[in-house]
Design a protein around this motif. Structure first.
Motif, PDB file in Angstrom:
ATOM      1  N   UNK A  17       0.999  -1.046  -0.045  1.00 32.62           N
ATOM      2  CA  UNK A  17      -0.143  -0.069   0.072  1.00 32.62           C
ATOM      3  C   UNK A  17       1.001   1.217   0.107  1.00 32.62           C
ATOM      4  N   UNK A  18       0.564   1.869  -1.011  1.00 31.40           N
ATOM      5  CA  UNK A  18       1.363   3.405  -1.078  1.00 31.40           C
ATOM      6  C   UNK A  18       0.254   4.457  -0.658  1.00 31.40           C
ATOM      7  N   UNK A  19       0.305   5.101   0.192  1.00 29.14           N
ATOM      8  CA  UNK A  19      -0.244   6.397   0.518  1.00 29.14           C
ATOM      9  C   UNK A  19       0.455   7.565   0.680  1.00 29.14           C
ATOM     10  N   UNK A  20       0.505   8.269  -0.467  1.00 22.17           N
ATOM     11  CA  UNK A  20       1.470   9.609  -0.579  1.00 22.17           C
ATOM     12  C   UNK A  20       1.342  10.515   0.569  1.00 22.17           C
ATOM     13  N   UNK A  21       0.157  10.796   1.166  1.00 17.92           N
ATOM     14  CA  UNK A  21       0.048  12.061   2.014  1.00 17.92           C
ATOM     15  C   UNK A  21       0.660  11.436   3.370  1.00 17.92           C
ATOM     16  N   UNK A  22       0.396  10.136   3.648  1.00 14.91           N
ATOM     17  CA  UNK A  22       1.054   9.840   5.264  1.00 14.91           C
ATOM     18  C   UNK A  22       2.468   9.180   5.147  1.00 14.91           C
ATOM     19  N   UNK A 413       3.739   7.823  -8.041  1.00 11.30           N
ATOM     20  CA  UNK A 413       2.460   7.499  -7.723  1.00 11.30           C
ATOM     21  C   UNK A 413       1.597   9.080  -7.127  1.00 11.30           C
ATOM     22  N   UNK A 414       2.476   9.875  -6.385  1.00  7.46           N
ATOM     23  CA  UNK A 414       1.876  11.218  -5.580  1.00  7.46           C
ATOM     24  C   UNK A 414       1.632  12.171  -6.979  1.00  7.46           C
ATOM     25  N   UNK A 415       2.681  12.020  -8.064  1.00 10.33           N
ATOM     26  CA  UNK A 415       2.505  12.879  -9.082  1.00 10.33           C
ATOM     27  C   UNK A 415       0.994  12.647  -9.757  1.00 10.33           C
ATOM     28  N   UNK A 416       0.505  11.388  -9.512  1.00  9.24           N
ATOM     29  CA  UNK A 416      -0.614  11.238 -10.418  1.00  9.24           C
ATOM     30  C   UNK A 416      -1.893  10.855  -9.561  1.00  9.24           C
ATOM     31  N   UNK A 417      -1.553  11.242  -8.152  1.00  8.09           N
ATOM     32  CA  UNK A 417      -2.720  11.187  -7.245  1.00  8.09           C
ATOM     33  C   UNK A 417      -2.725  12.282  -6.183  1.00  8.09           C
ATOM     34  N   UNK A 418      -2.154  11.958  -5.194  1.00 11.91           N
ATOM     35  CA  UNK A 418      -2.141  12.872  -3.753  1.00 11.91           C
ATOM     36  C   UNK A 418      -2.051  14.400  -4.270  1.00 11.91           C
ATOM     37  N   UNK A 419      -0.741  14.525  -4.960  1.00 10.41           N
ATOM     38  CA  UNK A 419      -0.343  16.140  -5.151  1.00 10.41           C
ATOM     39  C   UNK A 419      -1.591  16.730  -6.128  1.00 10.41           C
ATOM     40  N   UNK A 428     -10.591  25.297  -4.079  1.00 13.57           N
ATOM     41  CA  UNK A 428     -12.228  25.096  -4.330  1.00 13.57           C
ATOM     42  C   UNK A 428     -12.816  23.716  -4.731  1.00 13.57           C
ATOM     43  N   UNK A 429     -12.083  22.903  -4.655  1.00 12.31           N
ATOM     44  CA  UNK A 429     -12.778  21.663  -4.825  1.00 12.31           C
ATOM     45  C   UNK A 429     -12.767  20.598  -3.656  1.00 12.31           C
ATOM     46  N   UNK A 430     -13.518  20.814  -2.822  1.00 12.71           N
ATOM     47  CA  UNK A 430     -13.550  20.139  -1.421  1.00 12.71           C
ATOM     48  C   UNK A 430     -13.734  18.682  -1.625  1.00 12.71           C
ATOM     49  N   UNK A 431     -14.412  18.133  -2.378  1.00  9.71           N
ATOM     50  CA  UNK A 431     -14.511  16.483  -2.736  1.00  9.71           C
ATOM     51  C   UNK A 431     -13.073  16.037  -2.827  1.00  9.71           C
ATOM     52  N   UNK A 432     -12.348  16.739  -3.199  1.00 10.26           N
ATOM     53  CA  UNK A 432     -10.641  16.073  -3.481  1.00 10.26           C
ATOM     54  C   UNK A 432     -10.143  15.811  -2.157  1.00 10.26           C
ATOM     55  N   UNK A 433     -10.575  16.115  -1.188  1.00  8.16           N
ATOM     56  CA  UNK A 433      -9.972  15.975   0.219  1.00  8.16           C
ATOM     57  C   UNK A 433     -10.267  14.190   0.663  1.00  8.16           C
ATOM     58  N   UNK A 434     -10.949  13.689  -0.125  1.00  2.46           N
ATOM     59  CA  UNK A 434     -11.211  12.086  -0.155  1.00  2.46           C
ATOM     60  C   UNK A 434     -10.708  11.557  -1.183  1.00  2.46           C
ATOM     61  N   UNK A 435     -10.071  12.059  -2.051  1.00  2.00           N
ATOM     62  CA  UNK A 435      -9.492  11.499  -3.142  1.00  2.00           C
ATOM     63  C   UNK A 435      -7.944  11.227  -3.024  1.00  2.00           C
ATOM     64  N   UNK A 436      -6.986  10.616  -3.768  1.00  2.00           N
ATOM     65  CA  UNK A 436      -5.647  10.669  -3.665  1.00  2.00           C
ATOM     66  C   UNK A 436      -5.094  10.085  -2.446  1.00  2.00           C
ATOM     67  N   UNK A 437      -5.910   9.453  -1.623  1.00  2.00           N
ATOM     68  CA  UNK A 437      -5.347   8.724  -0.544  1.00  2.00           C
ATOM     69  C   UNK A 437      -5.676   7.161  -0.227  1.00  2.00           C
TER      70      UNK A 437
END
Length: 503
Positions: A17-22, A413-419, A428-437
């Motif tokens: 599992x790769x989670x870029x944020x944590x 992975x982060x360049x295609x997801x979390x970043x 201005x896109x609050x939904x993205x707080x639940x994506x990329x993680x």
């Protein structure tokens, strides 16, 4: 080890599992309930369905801000096979906004979103005969001029003061209807769109706390019309009005100045100015023959290219001066591929720590008929088109494995997801707080790939061949790629919206 008693809907076991944020990069088990990730644990878990990910990476679904094919089935099918769960049309944009989102509701296999675009707004203003057929999805209107009566007025016309007022009003309307920021492809209207309109784009982005998504005015490494100057055009009003800027396919504009451009963006962010550069992993792009940056006076001296470096997509034949002149007279909207930046500059740009990945996926044409390939059941090997629409993300991963792109896998992975998710969340896109993680409570948009075999297969000659080594893709907890085959007649995709509110 603790044994979880809960039975999850789907479990993904034994994967890296790769989670870029944590910063998590370890073997874990992932439990999914409904549309959400419910557990990320070392402990054994149970589920109604099990995906054994041993030897595979389990990461957030890829997010693509620059995907012109997001609004129809064949484009989404290729996106899924490349690990993309959230493709969005943010450069060219749409208008009107509300009908496009309504037409997509309940019919999308991926998540979807779009900006309000300056190009479709300009065509709507300048062309009273426009008969749009695709619910505001102007990229398809442009590619079907006989049906929709689209023109090139959006590219060449100069707006009056009254039309400037109308332009701003229509753009604000789109933002209020929930567009993901503002799309501004000035590179297609170099001599038409004014600096005042560019200023309005950024003014509206700032007013609504969102981003502009910019194809900058110039593709050049030579003064006076350099790619860097084109970036300055948008960054100046940004300093006054705020809002973010994504400079899309930045290497195709800056060319040999790609690294100085990215360093400029880094310096801006250190001052709190939200600007990032997006790059695709190819030294050639796709567009229309009539694009302003392909005119000989620019493409030759400013980009270091020639007619032969432009290839018509329908027959894969390089242009000559004679054929270029004929197409410009009779069919300037003809899709084409063209060489732009040198590969060395592309690779350096992708390796830069702050750049992100975007495909700029463009329409495919049926090899036999020349028609745009829209349908889900279109055979992969029956189309012509730029391979980036099928293979961008797998190409990044394979280049990383081969050390051609010398960065850690977690950064790739982060360049295609979390970043990307974090940038959009901050703009201005609050939904993205639940994506990329990959975290408990986040959306179960998940891509599973084999780091040893993942590979792009699409080429200039066979642009629609799907990527391999990505056996599973989940969209909002629904398996959409299973054993490397896409799942049909399931539509878990959700709309991605801006807030629609003044910041």
């Amino acid at each position: 080890m603790k044994q979880h008693s809960e039975q999850y809907d789907i479990i993904i076991t034994n994967g890296r599992v790769i989670d870029p944020e944590t910063g998590l990069d370890a073997v874990r088990n992932v439990g999914i309930n409904g549309e959400k990730i419910a557990a990320v644990t070392q402990d054994p878990i149970q589920g109604k369905e099990t995906i054994d990910a041993k030897g595979h990476v389990v990461c957030p679904g890829f997010i693509d801000m620059h995907f012109h094919n997001t609004g129809y089935a064949f484009g989404q099918k290729l996106a899924l096979r490349d690990g993309v769960t959230t493709p969005m049309e943010l450069e060219f944009g749409i208008y009107p906004v509300k009908p496009w989102y309504e037409a997509m509701a309940g019919k999308s296999r991926t998540n979807y979103g779009a900006s309000v675009g300056s190009i479709p707004i300009r065509e709507t203003i300048f062309n009273p005969d426009l008969d749009e057929q695709y619910h505001g999805y102007f990229i398809l209107d442009v590619l079907h001029p006989d049906k929709t009566k689209t023109t090139m007025k959006w590219s060449k016309e100069h707006a009056t003061s009254e039309q400037i007022v109308q332009f701003e009003r229509m753009m604000e309307e789109g933002l209020q209807q929930g567009s993901v920021g503002v799309g501004h492809a000035a590179g297609y209207m170099v001599d038409g769109c004014s600096q005042q309109e560019a200023m309005i784009v950024q003014k509206m982005a700032g007013k609504y706390g969102q981003s502009s998504f910019v194809h900058a005015r110039f593709s050049s490494q030579m003064p006076p019309t350099s790619g860097l100057l084109a970036f300055f055009e948008m960054m100046a009003p940004q300093e006054v009005y705020g809002g973010g800027i994504v400079f899309q396919h930045a290497s195709a504009q800056a060319l040999r100045d790609t690294i100085p451009a990215l360093e400029l963006f880094d310096a801006a962010r250190e001052k709190g100015i939200q600007v990032i550069g997006e790059i695709y992993p190819y030294d050639y792009g796709a567009s229309i023959v009539g694009a302003d940056y392909l005119v000989p006076d620019n493409y030759g001296p400013n980009m270091g290219r020639d007619y032969k470096d432009i290839i018509v997509i329908s027959d894969l034949e390089p242009l000559t001066k004679e054929r270029y002149d004929e197409i410009m007279k009779t069919a300037p909207l003809t899709p084409a591929m063209f060489y732009n930046a040198q590969e060395e500059d592309v690779v350096k740009g992708l390796a830069h720590p702050s750049s992100v990945v975007g495909s700029d996926a463009f329409a495919y044409t049926d090899r036999k008929t020349g028609e745009i390939a829209l349908d889900w059941d279109t055979p992969f090997d029956s189309v012509n088109g730029h391979p980036r629409g099928a293979g961008t993300h797998a190409r990044i991963l394979s280049w990383t494995r081969e050390r051609k792109l010398d960065i850690p896998l977690s950064l790739a992975v982060s360049k295609m997801t979390y970043m990307i998710a974090k940038y959009l969340e901050d703009n201005g896109v609050p939904q993205m707080a639940d994506k990329g993680r990959i975290q408990e409570g986040k959306d179960a948009d998940i891509t599973i790939f084999d780091p040893e075999t993942v590979q792009d297969n699409a080429t200039m000659q066979d642009g629609g061949l799907p990527s391999s080594g990505i056996p599973y893709v989940l969209v909002n907890g629904t398996v959409m790629v299973r054993n490397s085959e896409t799942v049909d007649d399931v539509f878990p995709g959700k709309p991605i919206h801006g807030t629609g509110k003044i910041a």
